[in-house]
Design an enzyme around this catalytic site. Structure first.
Site, PDB file in Angstrom:
ATOM      1  N   SER A  63      39.251 -32.005 -43.566  1.00 27.64           N
ATOM      2  CA  SER A  63      38.654 -33.291 -43.177  1.00 27.64           C
ATOM      3  C   SER A  63      37.903 -33.282 -41.851  1.00 27.64           C
ATOM      4  O   SER A  63      37.493 -34.443 -41.693  1.00 27.64           O
ATOM      5  CB  SER A  63      40.058 -34.196 -43.173  1.00 27.64           C
ATOM      6  OG  SER A  63      40.472 -34.534 -44.471  1.00 27.64           O
ATOM      7  N   LYS A  66      34.662 -34.595 -42.518  1.00 27.79           N
ATOM      8  CA  LYS A  66      34.341 -36.052 -42.550  1.00 27.79           C
ATOM      9  C   LYS A  66      33.582 -36.584 -41.376  1.00 27.79           C
ATOM     10  O   LYS A  66      33.091 -37.579 -41.339  1.00 27.79           O
ATOM     11  CB  LYS A  66      35.685 -36.793 -42.666  1.00 27.79           C
ATOM     12  CG  LYS A  66      36.376 -36.323 -43.839  1.00 27.79           C
ATOM     13  CD  LYS A  66      37.897 -37.062 -43.999  1.00 27.79           C
ATOM     14  CE  LYS A  66      38.509 -36.609 -45.393  1.00 27.79           C
ATOM     15  NZ  LYS A  66      39.814 -37.246 -45.507  1.00 27.79           N
ATOM     16  N   TYR A 191      32.631 -34.108 -52.659  1.00 31.45           N
ATOM     17  CA  TYR A 191      33.534 -34.312 -51.316  1.00 31.45           C
ATOM     18  C   TYR A 191      34.249 -33.023 -51.207  1.00 31.45           C
ATOM     19  O   TYR A 191      34.454 -32.496 -50.070  1.00 31.45           O
ATOM     20  CB  TYR A 191      34.337 -35.510 -51.869  1.00 31.45           C
ATOM     21  CG  TYR A 191      35.543 -35.542 -51.094  1.00 31.45           C
ATOM     22  CD1 TYR A 191      35.597 -35.964 -49.913  1.00 31.45           C
ATOM     23  CD2 TYR A 191      36.922 -35.162 -51.409  1.00 31.45           C
ATOM     24  CE1 TYR A 191      36.711 -36.114 -48.935  1.00 31.45           C
ATOM     25  CE2 TYR A 191      38.010 -35.470 -50.779  1.00 31.45           C
ATOM     26  CZ  TYR A 191      37.901 -35.930 -49.616  1.00 31.45           C
ATOM     27  OH  TYR A 191      39.204 -35.994 -48.800  1.00 31.45           O
ATOM     28  N   TYR A 243      44.799 -39.802 -39.071  1.00 32.82           N
ATOM     29  CA  TYR A 243      45.353 -40.778 -40.279  1.00 32.82           C
ATOM     30  C   TYR A 243      46.459 -41.528 -39.582  1.00 32.82           C
ATOM     31  O   TYR A 243      46.240 -42.308 -38.577  1.00 32.82           O
ATOM     32  CB  TYR A 243      46.224 -39.799 -41.315  1.00 32.82           C
ATOM     33  CG  TYR A 243      45.246 -38.668 -41.762  1.00 32.82           C
ATOM     34  CD1 TYR A 243      43.788 -38.917 -42.464  1.00 32.82           C
ATOM     35  CD2 TYR A 243      45.342 -37.398 -41.420  1.00 32.82           C
ATOM     36  CE1 TYR A 243      42.929 -37.947 -42.700  1.00 32.82           C
ATOM     37  CE2 TYR A 243      44.679 -36.224 -42.109  1.00 32.82           C
ATOM     38  CZ  TYR A 243      43.277 -36.796 -42.616  1.00 32.82           C
ATOM     39  OH  TYR A 243      42.593 -35.706 -42.871  1.00 32.82           O
ATOM     40  N   VAL A 261      43.657 -30.680 -42.981  1.00 35.42           N
ATOM     41  CA  VAL A 261      44.986 -29.975 -43.582  1.00 35.42           C
ATOM     42  C   VAL A 261      44.859 -28.436 -43.656  1.00 35.42           C
ATOM     43  O   VAL A 261      45.748 -27.610 -43.849  1.00 35.42           O
ATOM     44  CB  VAL A 261      45.143 -30.592 -45.000  1.00 35.42           C
ATOM     45  CG1 VAL A 261      45.670 -32.286 -44.981  1.00 35.42           C
ATOM     46  CG2 VAL A 261      44.248 -30.217 -45.996  1.00 35.42           C
TER      47      VAL A 261
END
Length: 307
Positions: A63, A66, A191, A243, A261
């Site tokens: 992530s 992102k 993705y 998050y 992760v």
């Protein structure tokens, strides 16, 4: 400030945390990662890098990617982007379907999975196909990192896709609300592909320098995004980068950051440096446990934070 000394102290003090948490075993390819690895790198504006641990070891950035895709999309679409993805913390797990249903297919922010899938969809619309879109994302990552050799791990990509039922569900739910323009499988495959990019802490800390310097790489002096866009990306990292533990990270570390992760975390100290840390065992929120502790210690010992 003696960064080398601070890093050596951190390496000793995080040892009790190294055995806590567990790797992201719901992605089979990541379940095989050596859980006892640790690395931390700090890159300064003059290009000097200070590192401890296995700082040349490449790992799946997951992530953290992102940040790159959001930056790229923001640079293309500007404020129009916020019609399709929000800018508020989620307060829910990064793959929550419930919140997405309640909010009619508009993800809370670009860093939860649904938000990043929408961001990928916007890039796919701009670049027209999966291969070109991924190539443009990779070109951007290579440019900000100053390294043309960066690549991705196809095994991790395939493993994520084979077990990516919830992400496919998120994409299909957004498609049903009209917030996904391209083919669901194309979007999700793209993705997963950028999530499977592999980098070391040295490469990641170098790649984040432009965000520590208002969108301009201080080493090459190349401007990647505007001052205003860099401010937005950093704000999103501070409020949404971890998050539903983003508040905890802001409280204890006090720097804009983004986790993955795969066990990596990046953070920026505006006008000074960027930092990357890697330790595969995760806490209950899906963030590197020892890595989070290492960044908290760095913030305490250096006195650096945005507060």
């Amino acid at each position: 400030m003696d960064i080398e000394k601070i890093l050596q102290e951190i390496q000793e003090e995080i040892k009790p945390f190294m055995s806590q948490g567990k790797v992201a075993d719901y992605i089979p390819a990541l379940a095989k990662v050596d859980p006892d690895q640790f690395a931390m790198s700090v890159t300064l504006f003059d290009g000097t890098t200070h590192s401890i641990g296995c700082s040349d070891t490449k790992f799946s950035i997951q992530s953290i990617s992102k940040v790159f895709t959001f930056t790229k999309s923001l640079n293309i679409y500007s404020k129009e982007l916020y019609k399709r993805v929000g800018k508020e913390p989620s307060g829910n797990p990064f793959n929550s379907l419930v919140q997405l249903e309640y909010e009619r297919g508009i993800p809370r922010n670009p860093f939860i999975n649904a938000g990043a899938i929408v961001i990928t969809d916007t890039l796919l619309s701009h670049y027209k196909n999966v291969n070109d879109t991924f190539e443009k994302v990779m070109d951007f990552i290579k440019a900000v990192a100053g390294d043309r050799a960066i690549t991705h791990d196809q095994e991790v990509c395939d493993s994520e896709y084979a077990h990516g039922y919830r992400n496919l569900a998120l994409a299909n739910l957004m498609k049903s609300f009209g917030n996904l323009d391209n083919d669901v499988e194309d979007v999700v495959k793209t993705y997963f592909k950028h999530c499977s990019v592999t980098m070391s802490t040295k490469e990641l800390s170098r790649a984040m320098l432009f965000l520590a310097n208002h969108g301009t790489d201080p080493i090459s002096n190349h401007r990647f995004i505007t001052d205003n866009q860099a401010k937005r990306v950093n704000a999103m990292m501070l409020t949404c980068g971890h998050y539903d533990a983003s508040g905890e990270f802001a409280f204890h570390v006090g720097l804009p950051g983004k986790s993955g992760v795969g066990g990596g975390i990046v953070a920026v100290v505006p006008k000074q440096m960027s930092i990357a840390v890697f330790s595969p065992r995760l806490n209950s929120w899906g963030n590197s446990l020892a890595g989070t502790q290492a960044l908290e210690l760095f913030s305490q010992k250096s006195g650096l934070s945005v507060f």
